[in-house]
Design a protein around this motif. Structure first.
Motif, short mmCIF file in Angstrom:
data_model
loop_
_atom_site.label_atom_id
_atom_site.label_comp_id
_atom_site.label_asym_id
_atom_site.label_seq_id
_atom_site.Cartn_x
_atom_site.Cartn_y
_atom_site.Cartn_z
N ASN A 124 12.71 3.81 2.96
CA ASN A 124 11.75 3.45 1.92
C ASN A 124 11.93 2.00 1.50
N LYS B 199 5.75 3.82 -1.53
CA LYS B 199 5.06 3.86 -0.25
C LYS B 199 5.79 4.79 0.72
N THR B 200 5.01 5.43 1.58
CA THR B 200 5.59 6.33 2.58
C THR B 200 6.37 5.52 3.61
N ARG C 1 1.65 8.20 -8.31
CA ARG C 1 2.33 8.87 -7.20
C ARG C 1 2.83 10.24 -7.62
N SER D 159 3.32 2.39 8.27
CA SER D 159 4.15 1.19 8.20
C SER D 159 5.31 1.28 9.16
N LYS E 229 6.02 -3.01 -2.46
CA LYS E 229 5.51 -2.01 -3.40
C LYS E 229 6.36 -0.75 -3.36
#
Length: 383
Positions: A319, A311-312, A221, A377, A308
């Motif tokens: 988050n 992640k965006t 990332r 998401s 996880k």
């Protein structure tokens, strides 16, 4: 100048650079060698029916290059389209700070304090909004927001000093026009160009080495974030008109929305055929079995642990790390919300909102049938 005037008159142009009232020094575009005299020889032309688009024309003498011409600047009024409207940006929390043990402990402690004031007996929507507000408030107080770094991070005091020397040499040459001053200006300019290039290359090599180490440590990332920051070439978004299933081009924004709505209704609508074929007895048995089920808090805790990192966040701006490291009290709140949703068969309206990004898979991007939907998401997909 007479040839330019004849050309403009015969082709329907006007000389916009002579239209506005300015001082002589703000209209001059060229200095004669030695500074003997100055005049206006560079101009901007525009069609006569479009002349209202130009609001002002003047010369800019700050361009530090070796030329006796000055840059001509025009202020142009351009109508903005709806597609270029800037959307309000949500805060991006400094999630990387949660990798530090002391920061995680402080974050969990603050979340415990914030959630102590939670009232009981609230509805699902109100309970979720309270939890969301506590998560964001604690993230703001403990983590803070990410600071956007400038593209020219490599620009340091050495670069500033080199540019200052070059500017002083140019100003002296522009005043005197002497050949010696001109040679001194050339030397100062070359020194500045070589020195600035060397500083930038050193910075780039350091960044590449850092990115290589991050890739070796499986910190993908951070690796891609640094590569993106080093890439100074900004991509341009090409916008095209969409076509519906009948091949008709959408002319308005409302028609484009209608095309997208029909498309997503087709691919995302639940198939209820199987449910219709379900017998009455089977349906009652299924409902009775669901009423007896209660989700355990330990199950929610295990699911949260498996979230996880990196992640965006979805449209709620939360988050995964804010939930994972919120402690047992956050787990308890989410457990109560999930069970309340299960019993009432109703979820907060905000959980039904998602950001969907079209990914064009073929050469043409005008038909929605050539696009694969990639949903971002949403809160309810986490647990």
């Amino acid at each position: 100048m007479r040839k330019l005037c004849n050309f403009a008159a015969s082709n329907g142009f006007i000389i916009a650079s002579t239209k506005f009232n300015h001082k002589h020094e703000d209209k001059v575009t060229w200095n004669a060698p030695g500074g003997r005299y100055s005049t206006q020889i560079d101009h901007i032309l525009i069609r006569e029916d479009r002349q209202s688009l130009i609001e002002d024309v003047y010369t800019e003498k700050a361009a530090n290059v070796e030329t006796d011409h000055f840059m001509v600047v025009a202020k142009v009024r351009i109508k903005k389209t709806n597609q270029n409207k800037k959307q309000s940006k949500k805060a991006r929390w400094s999630i990387d700070k949660l990798k530090q043990e002391e920061v995680r402990a402080k974050y969990e402690e603050e979340m415990e304090k914030e959630l102590e004031s939670q009232e009981s007996g609230m509805e699902v929507r109100e309970k979720w909004m309270k939890l969301k507000a506590c998560l964001n408030k604690t993230a703001q107080n403990v983590l803070g927001t990410e600071q956007k770094q400038k593209q020219t991070q490599w620009w340091n005091e050495k670069c500033k000093e080199l540019v200052r020397r070059k500017t002083e040499a140019r100003d002296k040459y522009m005043k005197t026009g002497d050949d010696n001053d001109k040679e001194n200006y050339r030397k100062a300019r070359n020194e500045a160009n070589h020195g600035i290039r060397e500083v930038k290359n050193q910075w780039m090599n350091h960044k590449l080495q850092t990115a290589e180490n991050q890739m070796k440590n499986n910190n993908t990332r951070k690796f891609y974030q640094d590569i993106k920051k080093m890439n100074t070439i900004k991509s341009t978004r090409q916008t095209t008109k969409m076509k519906n299933k009948h091949g008709k081009t959408a002319e308005t924004e409302e028609e484009e929305k209608q095309i997208w709505e029909e498309y997503f209704m087709t691919i995302l609508t639940e198939d209820k055929t199987q449910r219709r074929n379900l017998g009455v007895g089977q349906e009652e048995e299924r409902c009775e079995r669901n009423e007896q089920i209660s989700i355990a808090e330990q199950d929610i805790k295990e699911i949260i642990k498996k979230l996880k990192n990196g992640k965006t966040p979805g449209p709620d701006g939360i988050n995964n790390e804010l939930i994972k490291y919120g402690g047992d009290r956050v787990v308890k709140e989410i457990h109560e919300i999930i069970n309340q949703i299960w019993d009432m068969e109703h979820v907060p309206e905000e959980w039904g909102i998602g950001a969907i990004y079209p990914i064009h898979k073929k050469e043409t991007n005008r038909y929605v049938t050539t696009i694969e939907a990639s949903p971002c998401s949403t809160p309810h997909t986490r647990c």
